[in-house]
Design a protein around this motif. Structure first.
Motif: not given
Length: 147
Positions: A57-65
């Motif tokens: 659905e998306t090419d890449l992801g970025i996650v932040i906590c």
């Protein structure tokens, strides 16, 4: 490129700047994180982003906590995800070149906005080198398949 962004309440501090920066670079973003300061659980958003990337659905992801660690662990539970936590640009670059990472994680309690942008830029600009690194990534996938 289409990039999913996920965050918990602590990661909300950095998300707007990263989304704006990705748009400046010409990328499309899909917001899969919270937009509230109310306490929430990072696994929800790590999993959401992981599933979006794994499904295509998306090419890449970025996650932040807060540290990037918890949310990256959640993303890494999704089959096909190779998430990396980075607090500096060099590891981000090599994670793409050598490990073909598809999710980047960092912590809003660890790094500031400008460093986060540098990390994102290095990660996005890097390309998987294949070769001996491809063999190793395939070995990681084989471990995943055994589970």
């Amino acid at each position: 490129m289409k990039i999913a962004i996920g965050n918990d309440h602590v990661g909300l501090i950095l998300k707007p700047a990263i989304v704006d920066y990705l748009h400046e670079l010409g990328h499309e973003t899909v917001d899969s994180g919270t937009n509230s300061n109310e306490r929430t659980d990072y696994p929800i958003y790590g999993e959401k982003v992981g599933k979006m990337v794994a499904s295509g659905e998306t090419d890449l992801g970025i996650v932040i906590c807060g540290t990037g660690v918890g949310i990256s662990l959640a993303a890494n539970k999704v089959k096909g995800i190779r998430a990396v936590v980075c607090s500096e640009p060099y590891s981000a670059k090599l994670s793409r070149e050598h490990n073909n990472t598809n999710v980047l994680a960092f912590g809003s309690r660890v790094i500031g906005e400008e460093l986060a942008k540098m990390i994102v830029r290095e990660w996005l600009d890097a390309k998987f080198l294949g070769g001996r690194h491809g063999r190793r990534v395939n070995m990681l996938s084989a471990i995943e398949e055994e589970q």
